[in-house]
Design an enzyme around this catalytic site. Sequence first.
Site, PDB file in Angstrom:
ATOM      1  CG  ASP A 172      20.377  18.183  72.337  1.00  0.00           C
ATOM      2  OD1 ASP A 172      19.649  17.076  72.899  1.00  0.00           O
ATOM      3  OD2 ASP A 172      21.418  17.720  71.776  1.00  0.00           O
TER       4      ASP A 172
ATOM      5  CG  HIS B 237      10.842  14.840  75.293  1.00  0.00           C
ATOM      6  ND1 HIS B 237      11.832  15.084  75.295  1.00  0.00           N
ATOM      7  CD2 HIS B 237      10.801  13.136  75.593  1.00  0.00           C
ATOM      8  CE1 HIS B 237      13.136  14.095  74.397  1.00  0.00           C
ATOM      9  NE2 HIS B 237      11.921  12.935  74.924  1.00  0.00           N
TER      10      HIS B 237
ATOM     11  CG  LEU C  87       6.578  34.017  66.333  1.00  0.00           C
ATOM     12  CD1 LEU C  87       8.409  34.420  66.060  1.00  0.00           C
ATOM     13  CD2 LEU C  87       6.829  33.489  67.287  1.00  0.00           C
TER      14      LEU C  87
END
Length: 232
Positions: free
Chosen positions: A12, A29, A123
């Site tokens: 955020d 972004h 991962l």
Amino acid sequence: MEVPTHVTIIMDGNGRWARQKGQRRLYGHKAGTDSVRACCEYAVEHGIRYLSLFAFSEENWNRPADEVAGLMELMFKSVLGERETFRKQNIRFLVIGDRSRLSAELLRNIDMVQEETAANTGLTLIVMLSYSGKWDILQAAQRYADDCLAAGRRLPLDETGFAGYLATAGIPDPDLMIRTSGEQRISNYMLWQCAYTEFYYTPVLWPDFRKNDLEEAILSYNRRERRYGKVD
Ligand code: FPP
């Protein structure tokens, strides 16, 4: 240091970061993708098994059309641009969310990269895209109802069984949820899955979030005692 199995992040503050710099939201972004890369690197280096990132919520579809289009293009480019990294780092890539709202082109690329990385054992990187917690619980309930109809009876259901209908089926619940930018809300994220998750909030805006910030969150997690409702 005990490394959590599953770390999830509500990324955020991209918009505020961009505004502070007198730029458009999309600039924030784009800068946020560097933070994504840093967190993936940290996760690989420290053996975190699952890293999930809340990239786009169901509610985000209500943002201005140019921001939505820009974000989708960014996802599109990021997914394609990181294929070599996924191969080299043995990363399994998954996208979870409401596929019905994503473009055919984006879906094609997501599926291609998911298939390409399906056998990777390092991962698991999960991008939560067009996702919301209530949507997930609803779609699970609908699929369970469908199975009952097909069976012609009410099938037995317990918590483990229900979790198997969620979009996150097969992925362990998050141990640690991080939210950046000072907001202290769950914002319709993994509502079922976060029942016993430790929450960590930081004022750092997402584009500024780096490995040391992730490490700080994990150190804080390490200082906590998880009791799951028990007394010791
Ligand atoms: C929240 O900031 C962030 C988003 C809605 C998008 C996050 C997306 C990325 C970082 C793109 C890259 C992601 C991947 C997985 C490649 P905000 O716009 O709500 O910020 P604000 O609260 O300051 O307005």
